[in-house]
Design a protein around this motif. Structure first.
Motif, PDB file in Angstrom:
ATOM      1  N   UNK A  69       0.765  -1.077  -0.064  1.00 24.44           N
ATOM      2  CA  UNK A  69      -0.162   0.057   0.020  1.00 24.44           C
ATOM      3  C   UNK A  69       0.898   1.397   0.103  1.00 24.44           C
ATOM      4  N   UNK A  70       0.482   2.123  -0.776  1.00 20.73           N
ATOM      5  CA  UNK A  70       1.100   3.582  -0.930  1.00 20.73           C
ATOM      6  C   UNK A  70       2.378   3.363  -1.503  1.00 20.73           C
ATOM      7  N   UNK A  71       2.711   2.335  -2.202  1.00 18.11           N
ATOM      8  CA  UNK A  71       3.986   2.126  -2.995  1.00 18.11           C
ATOM      9  C   UNK A  71       5.219   1.451  -2.126  1.00 18.11           C
ATOM     10  N   UNK A  72       4.746   0.830  -1.100  1.00 15.76           N
ATOM     11  CA  UNK A  72       5.700  -0.023  -0.150  1.00 15.76           C
ATOM     12  C   UNK A  72       4.834  -1.138   0.528  1.00 15.76           C
ATOM     13  N   UNK A  73       5.622  -2.150   1.024  1.00 15.62           N
ATOM     14  CA  UNK A  73       4.965  -3.362   1.802  1.00 15.62           C
ATOM     15  C   UNK A  73       5.201  -2.772   3.027  1.00 15.62           C
ATOM     16  N   UNK A  74       4.091  -3.140   3.726  1.00 15.55           N
ATOM     17  CA  UNK A  74       3.694  -2.841   5.095  1.00 15.55           C
ATOM     18  C   UNK A  74       3.125  -4.114   5.977  1.00 15.55           C
ATOM     19  N   UNK A  75       3.958  -4.161   7.106  1.00 11.59           N
ATOM     20  CA  UNK A  75       3.114  -5.163   8.004  1.00 11.59           C
ATOM     21  C   UNK A  75       1.839  -5.024   8.318  1.00 11.59           C
ATOM     22  N   UNK A  76       0.786  -6.060   8.280  1.00 10.40           N
ATOM     23  CA  UNK A  76      -0.404  -6.021   8.878  1.00 10.40           C
ATOM     24  C   UNK A  76      -0.352  -6.320  10.425  1.00 10.40           C
ATOM     25  N   UNK A  77      -0.543  -5.239  10.914  1.00 11.94           N
ATOM     26  CA  UNK A  77      -0.416  -5.428  12.409  1.00 11.94           C
ATOM     27  C   UNK A  77      -1.808  -6.028  13.210  1.00 11.94           C
ATOM     28  N   UNK A  78      -2.861  -6.019  12.479  1.00 10.92           N
ATOM     29  CA  UNK A  78      -3.840  -6.551  13.182  1.00 10.92           C
ATOM     30  C   UNK A  78      -4.644  -7.489  12.111  1.00 10.92           C
ATOM     31  N   UNK A  79      -5.210  -8.236  12.472  1.00 12.87           N
ATOM     32  CA  UNK A  79      -6.251  -9.182  11.475  1.00 12.87           C
ATOM     33  C   UNK A  79      -7.542  -9.778  12.240  1.00 12.87           C
ATOM     34  N   UNK A  80      -8.538  -9.459  11.848  1.00 16.76           N
ATOM     35  CA  UNK A  80      -9.748  -9.944  12.618  1.00 16.76           C
ATOM     36  C   UNK A  80     -10.581 -11.063  11.951  1.00 16.76           C
ATOM     37  N   UNK A  81     -10.912 -12.214  12.443  1.00 15.82           N
ATOM     38  CA  UNK A  81     -11.670 -13.360  11.853  1.00 15.82           C
ATOM     39  C   UNK A  81     -13.180 -13.054  12.724  1.00 15.82           C
ATOM     40  N   UNK A  82     -14.051 -13.835  11.706  1.00 14.88           N
ATOM     41  CA  UNK A  82     -15.275 -13.850  12.566  1.00 14.88           C
ATOM     42  C   UNK A  82     -15.696 -15.116  12.960  1.00 14.88           C
ATOM     43  N   UNK A  83     -15.854 -15.326  14.201  1.00 12.62           N
ATOM     44  CA  UNK A  83     -16.216 -16.649  14.726  1.00 12.62           C
ATOM     45  C   UNK A  83     -17.412 -16.605  15.363  1.00 12.62           C
ATOM     46  N   UNK A  84     -18.274 -17.427  15.047  1.00 12.84           N
ATOM     47  CA  UNK A  84     -19.660 -17.685  15.744  1.00 12.84           C
ATOM     48  C   UNK A  84     -20.346 -16.102  15.518  1.00 12.84           C
ATOM     49  N   UNK A  85     -20.282 -15.419  14.441  1.00  9.82           N
ATOM     50  CA  UNK A  85     -20.714 -14.013  14.387  1.00  9.82           C
ATOM     51  C   UNK A  85     -20.171 -12.978  15.178  1.00  9.82           C
ATOM     52  N   UNK A  86     -18.963 -13.367  15.830  1.00  9.39           N
ATOM     53  CA  UNK A  86     -18.330 -12.354  16.512  1.00  9.39           C
ATOM     54  C   UNK A  86     -16.951 -12.180  16.055  1.00  9.39           C
ATOM     55  N   UNK A  87     -16.479 -10.911  15.728  1.00 12.71           N
ATOM     56  CA  UNK A  87     -15.261 -10.408  15.076  1.00 12.71           C
ATOM     57  C   UNK A  87     -14.319 -10.578  16.197  1.00 12.71           C
ATOM     58  N   UNK A  88     -13.074 -11.418  15.842  1.00 13.05           N
ATOM     59  CA  UNK A  88     -12.141 -11.351  16.959  1.00 13.05           C
ATOM     60  C   UNK A  88     -10.657 -11.300  16.448  1.00 13.05           C
ATOM     61  N   UNK A  89      -9.945 -10.878  17.253  1.00  8.77           N
ATOM     62  CA  UNK A  89      -8.320 -10.641  16.894  1.00  8.77           C
ATOM     63  C   UNK A  89      -7.651 -12.044  16.534  1.00  8.77           C
ATOM     64  N   UNK A  90      -7.401 -12.342  15.308  1.00 11.67           N
ATOM     65  CA  UNK A  90      -7.011 -13.592  14.844  1.00 11.67           C
ATOM     66  C   UNK A  90      -5.480 -13.807  15.574  1.00 11.67           C
ATOM     67  N   UNK A  91      -4.702 -12.828  15.852  1.00 10.31           N
ATOM     68  CA  UNK A  91      -3.542 -13.326  16.362  1.00 10.31           C
ATOM     69  C   UNK A  91      -3.596 -13.714  18.024  1.00 10.31           C
ATOM     70  N   UNK A  92      -4.705 -13.267  18.665  1.00  9.89           N
ATOM     71  CA  UNK A  92      -4.891 -13.745  20.046  1.00  9.89           C
ATOM     72  C   UNK A  92      -5.935 -14.733  20.306  1.00  9.89           C
TER      73      UNK A  92
END
Length: 329
Positions: free
Chosen positions: A21-44
């Motif tokens: 993004x913006x002409x460079x690679x950046x680390x995605x610091x957060x990722x959310x997944x939907x578990x049983x209709x609830x969005x949660x932080x995938x890393x934790x």
């Protein structure tokens, strides 16, 4: 919940993802997944594990016993803690930390009490909250943040009540009524809905009402059980719900893919009535029932039912099971 990506023909765990993004690679610091209709932080979010199923109460005579079925080695033992009263045909729901056993029939009364079994300590207690009225033969379904109690019998009438139980504050709330009056249904759960197939009104019925977990609305599928039945065994994988055995003299097993909500017969057979139905991630377990101490496993991958060597500590029918699943589902 470990995050994985598929590369080079196999799955690999990743601890970081980069986006351009913006002409460079950046680390995605957060990722959310939907578990049983609830969005949660995938890393934790911790990965889901199925640990035990607890068979609670039962009949002949009236029991207050609780038995632990260990999924890893398929062994059974009675725990020290007991229910607050000896009773059968309760309604079971469970979170990742506790199971809740609601209502049921004692030797003298139908009750509305709710017992709590804390999984980490295997201790029991009675909640201040109760069901909205006395009832037995209630179907229980569980989502990540709440459980649902569907239908039942108050000693006079078959019910179409629908109540939700909030795991965070342990309170019961009434929802809009189910489209069917009945008792003696089983509860099976997908990631988005709870279903109560089969049951009893003036005889065996095949209707399949449901509750939507995200908003508590009720409905029923157009597909009914091929063979109407009540006091059956019920279990579920992540893609299908299953109903097996039951009255009147049923030996068939039916499966409903959650994707199309259509019931159909499969080749597996089971002749029990009123078992405690446990569910792991790979198998369902039918414990006791038909006034026996026998246990059966139902393997989801090949849809085969097998008698196993584990036996209950006592013979019973009409016990209910709550499942100890750690992590998020």
């Amino acid at each position: 919940m470990p995050v994985q990506i598929y590369a080079g023909g196999s799955w690999h765990s990743v601890s970081a993802i980069k986006i351009y993004t913006g002409g460079q690679w950046k680390t995605l610091n957060a990722l959310k997944v939907q578990v049983s209709t609830v969005w949660k932080d995938a890393w934790s979010v911790s990965s889901l594990q199925a640990i035990n199923s607890y068979s609670c109460g039962g009949y002949t005579p009236y029991y207050n016993y609780i038995s632990r079925f260990v999924f890893a080695n398929e062994t059974v033992s009675k725990i020290t803690a007991v229910l607050s009263s000896a009773r059968f045909s309760e309604g079971p729901v469970y979170s990742s930390v506790a199971g809740y056993i609601a209502g049921g029939q004692t030797s003298s009364n139908i009750v509305k009490v709710i017992d709590k079994l804390t999984f980490s300590t295997e201790a029991t207690g009675v909640l201040f909250a109760t069901l909205g009225g006395v009832r037995r033969d209630v179907a229980g379904c569980s989502a990540a943040s709440s459980g649902f109690f569907l239908g039942g019998y108050d000693g006079t009438n078959r019910l179409n009540t629908l109540e939700t139980f909030n795991f965070s504050n342990e309170l019961v709330s009434a929802l809009s009524a189910l489209p069917l009056y009945k008792s003696h249904s089983v509860g099976v759960s997908s990631s988005t809905k709870g279903y109560a197939p089969g049951g009893y009104l003036t005889g065996a019925v095949g209707g399949n009402p449901y509750v939507v977990f995200s908003n508590g609305t009720a409905g029923q599928t157009s597909s009914q059980l091929v063979n109407a039945r009540y006091s059956a065994a019920g279990t579920f994988s992540d893609v299908k719900g299953y109903v097996a055995g039951g009255y009147v003299s049923q030996s068939s097993t039916e499966a409903m893919p959650f994707s199309n909500e259509t019931w159909g017969l499969i080749s597996a057979t089971y002749t029990g009535q009123g078992p405690a139905s446990g569910t792991s991630l790979t198998k369902g377990y039918f414990m006791g029932g038909s006034y026996s101490n026998a246990c059966y496993s139902f393997t989801f991958s090949n849809e085969v039912n097998n008698y196993i060597s584990a036996v209950m500590a006592y013979t019973n029918s009409y016990a209910v099971a709550v499942n100890y699943w750690s992590g998020s589902r």
